[in-house]
Write a protein that holds these residues in place. Sequence first.
Motif, PDB file in Angstrom:
ATOM      1  N   HIS A 110       0.757  -1.226  -0.023  1.00 23.02           N
ATOM      2  CA  HIS A 110      -0.031   0.041   0.016  1.00 23.02           C
ATOM      3  C   HIS A 110       0.878   1.247  -0.110  1.00 23.02           C
ATOM      4  N   ILE A 111       1.812   1.206  -0.896  1.00 22.30           N
ATOM      5  CA  ILE A 111       2.466   2.675  -1.016  1.00 22.30           C
ATOM      6  C   ILE A 111       1.777   3.577  -1.909  1.00 22.30           C
ATOM      7  N   ALA A 112       1.946   4.930  -1.987  1.00 26.44           N
ATOM      8  CA  ALA A 112       1.251   5.986  -2.410  1.00 26.44           C
ATOM      9  C   ALA A 112       2.027   6.080  -3.894  1.00 26.44           C
ATOM     10  N   GLY A 113       3.094   5.921  -3.987  1.00 19.91           N
ATOM     11  CA  GLY A 113       3.917   5.829  -5.384  1.00 19.91           C
ATOM     12  C   GLY A 113       5.157   5.466  -5.335  1.00 19.91           C
ATOM     13  N   TYR A 114       5.569   5.112  -6.519  1.00 20.62           N
ATOM     14  CA  TYR A 114       7.064   4.499  -6.673  1.00 20.62           C
ATOM     15  C   TYR A 114       7.908   5.285  -7.838  1.00 20.62           C
ATOM     16  N   PHE A 115       8.863   5.886  -7.328  1.00 25.67           N
ATOM     17  CA  PHE A 115       9.430   6.849  -8.210  1.00 25.67           C
ATOM     18  C   PHE A 115      11.037   6.477  -8.186  1.00 25.67           C
ATOM     19  N   LEU A 116      11.434   6.266  -9.573  1.00 27.05           N
ATOM     20  CA  LEU A 116      12.827   6.013  -9.859  1.00 27.05           C
ATOM     21  C   LEU A 116      13.767   7.182  -9.908  1.00 27.05           C
ATOM     22  N   LYS A 117      14.844   7.152  -9.338  1.00 30.00           N
ATOM     23  CA  LYS A 117      15.756   7.969  -9.235  1.00 30.00           C
ATOM     24  C   LYS A 117      16.302   8.558 -10.610  1.00 30.00           C
ATOM     25  N   SER A 118      16.648   7.210 -11.293  1.00 28.16           N
ATOM     26  CA  SER A 118      16.975   7.604 -12.995  1.00 28.16           C
ATOM     27  C   SER A 118      15.950   8.547 -13.409  1.00 28.16           C
ATOM     28  N   THR A 119      14.860   8.329 -13.364  1.00 31.11           N
ATOM     29  CA  THR A 119      13.682   9.103 -13.955  1.00 31.11           C
ATOM     30  C   THR A 119      13.726  10.410 -13.588  1.00 31.11           C
ATOM     31  N   LEU A 120      14.070  10.931 -12.304  1.00 29.78           N
ATOM     32  CA  LEU A 120      14.067  12.109 -11.659  1.00 29.78           C
ATOM     33  C   LEU A 120      15.519  12.758 -12.046  1.00 29.78           C
ATOM     34  N   ASN A 121      16.461  11.724 -12.483  1.00 32.27           N
ATOM     35  CA  ASN A 121      17.932  12.380 -12.992  1.00 32.27           C
ATOM     36  C   ASN A 121      18.403  13.042 -11.832  1.00 32.27           C
ATOM     37  N   HIS A 122      18.128  12.503 -10.511  1.00 29.95           N
ATOM     38  CA  HIS A 122      18.770  12.960  -9.333  1.00 29.95           C
ATOM     39  C   HIS A 122      18.470  14.450  -9.060  1.00 29.95           C
ATOM     40  N   ASN A 123      17.295  14.924  -9.733  1.00 30.32           N
ATOM     41  CA  ASN A 123      16.870  16.361  -9.613  1.00 30.32           C
ATOM     42  C   ASN A 123      15.536  15.965  -8.842  1.00 30.32           C
ATOM     43  N   TYR A 124      15.545  16.353  -7.802  1.00 30.75           N
ATOM     44  CA  TYR A 124      14.504  15.965  -6.677  1.00 30.75           C
ATOM     45  C   TYR A 124      13.540  17.267  -6.738  1.00 30.75           C
ATOM     46  N   SER A 125      13.588  18.346  -7.328  1.00 33.07           N
ATOM     47  CA  SER A 125      12.796  19.569  -7.191  1.00 33.07           C
ATOM     48  C   SER A 125      11.279  19.165  -7.576  1.00 33.07           C
ATOM     49  N   GLU A 126      11.087  18.439  -8.526  1.00 32.20           N
ATOM     50  CA  GLU A 126       9.734  17.737  -8.920  1.00 32.20           C
ATOM     51  C   GLU A 126       9.096  17.179  -7.705  1.00 32.20           C
ATOM     52  N   LEU A 127       9.820  16.250  -7.383  1.00 28.04           N
ATOM     53  CA  LEU A 127       9.361  15.331  -6.208  1.00 28.04           C
ATOM     54  C   LEU A 127       8.940  16.030  -5.022  1.00 28.04           C
ATOM     55  N   GLY A 128       9.959  16.980  -4.862  1.00 26.80           N
ATOM     56  CA  GLY A 128       9.770  17.963  -3.550  1.00 26.80           C
ATOM     57  C   GLY A 128       8.620  18.829  -3.818  1.00 26.80           C
ATOM     58  N   SER A 129       8.432  19.365  -4.845  1.00 25.95           N
ATOM     59  CA  SER A 129       7.037  20.268  -5.260  1.00 25.95           C
ATOM     60  C   SER A 129       5.869  19.395  -5.225  1.00 25.95           C
ATOM     61  N   MET A 130       5.802  18.142  -5.522  1.00 39.01           N
ATOM     62  CA  MET A 130       4.692  17.188  -5.569  1.00 39.01           C
ATOM     63  C   MET A 130       4.620  17.070  -4.023  1.00 39.01           C
ATOM     64  N   LEU A 131       5.311  16.546  -2.997  1.00 43.85           N
ATOM     65  CA  LEU A 131       5.139  16.454  -1.875  1.00 43.85           C
ATOM     66  C   LEU A 131       4.816  17.437  -0.881  1.00 43.85           C
ATOM     67  N   ASN A 132       5.270  18.815  -1.414  1.00 44.21           N
ATOM     68  CA  ASN A 132       4.929  19.836  -0.509  1.00 44.21           C
ATOM     69  C   ASN A 132       3.685  20.219  -1.096  1.00 44.21           C
ATOM     70  N   GLN A 133       3.180  19.999  -2.301  1.00 42.79           N
ATOM     71  CA  GLN A 133       1.585  20.298  -2.430  1.00 42.79           C
ATOM     72  C   GLN A 133       0.865  19.240  -1.907  1.00 42.79           C
ATOM     73  N   TYR A 134       1.284  18.109  -1.656  1.00 45.81           N
ATOM     74  CA  TYR A 134       0.205  17.139  -1.116  1.00 45.81           C
ATOM     75  C   TYR A 134       0.195  17.463   0.352  1.00 45.81           C
ATOM     76  N   LEU A 135       1.436  18.025   1.054  1.00 47.13           N
ATOM     77  CA  LEU A 135       1.358  18.240   2.223  1.00 47.13           C
ATOM     78  C   LEU A 135       0.283  19.561   2.617  1.00 47.13           C
ATOM     79  N   GLN A 136       0.332  20.385   1.736  1.00 47.67           N
ATOM     80  CA  GLN A 136      -0.261  21.633   1.810  1.00 47.67           C
ATOM     81  C   GLN A 136      -1.903  21.336   1.831  1.00 47.67           C
TER      82      GLN A 136
END
Length: 146
Positions: A110-136
């Motif tokens: 029951h995870i909420a999502g599965y993210f590959l580091k290679s897809t993010l290209n070690h640039n976590y700003s999009e992941l951070g933005s999604m997570l921040n929006q979720y928390l908001q």
Amino acid sequence: MTEHNQNNNTAILLVEDDDLDAVSVKRALTKLNTNNPIYRAKDGIQGLELMRSELSGRPFVILLDLNMPKMNGLAMLKELREDPKLSHNIVYVLTTSNREQDKASAYQHHIAGYFLKSTLNHNYSELGSMLNQYLQINEPPVQHVN
């Protein structure tokens, strides 16, 4: 109208053994002025201990790596879901593993999502933005009731 952003009670737990990735994720979240406290554990054992000790009762959003020493992410996830005091926490997998077996195992827990580091290209700003929006906009309970 419900007042949003009562989520300061929700902590972010980064369970990541790679120091560079951990710094990058924390930096991405900090740049977004995330008000939620951020904690880090270097393996599953440390992550579970942290959640069961001084931070007990607090809701978490967990960013979980799978490939770690001592206790890997799937073992931590299994134990987390079997513990009634921890099972309610939201988990996102953040990993290098593109194995279908790992994805299936993670989603079975029951995870909420599965993210590959290679897809993010070690640039976590999009992941951070999604997570921040979720928390908001997410409305967690003030305190988890068993």
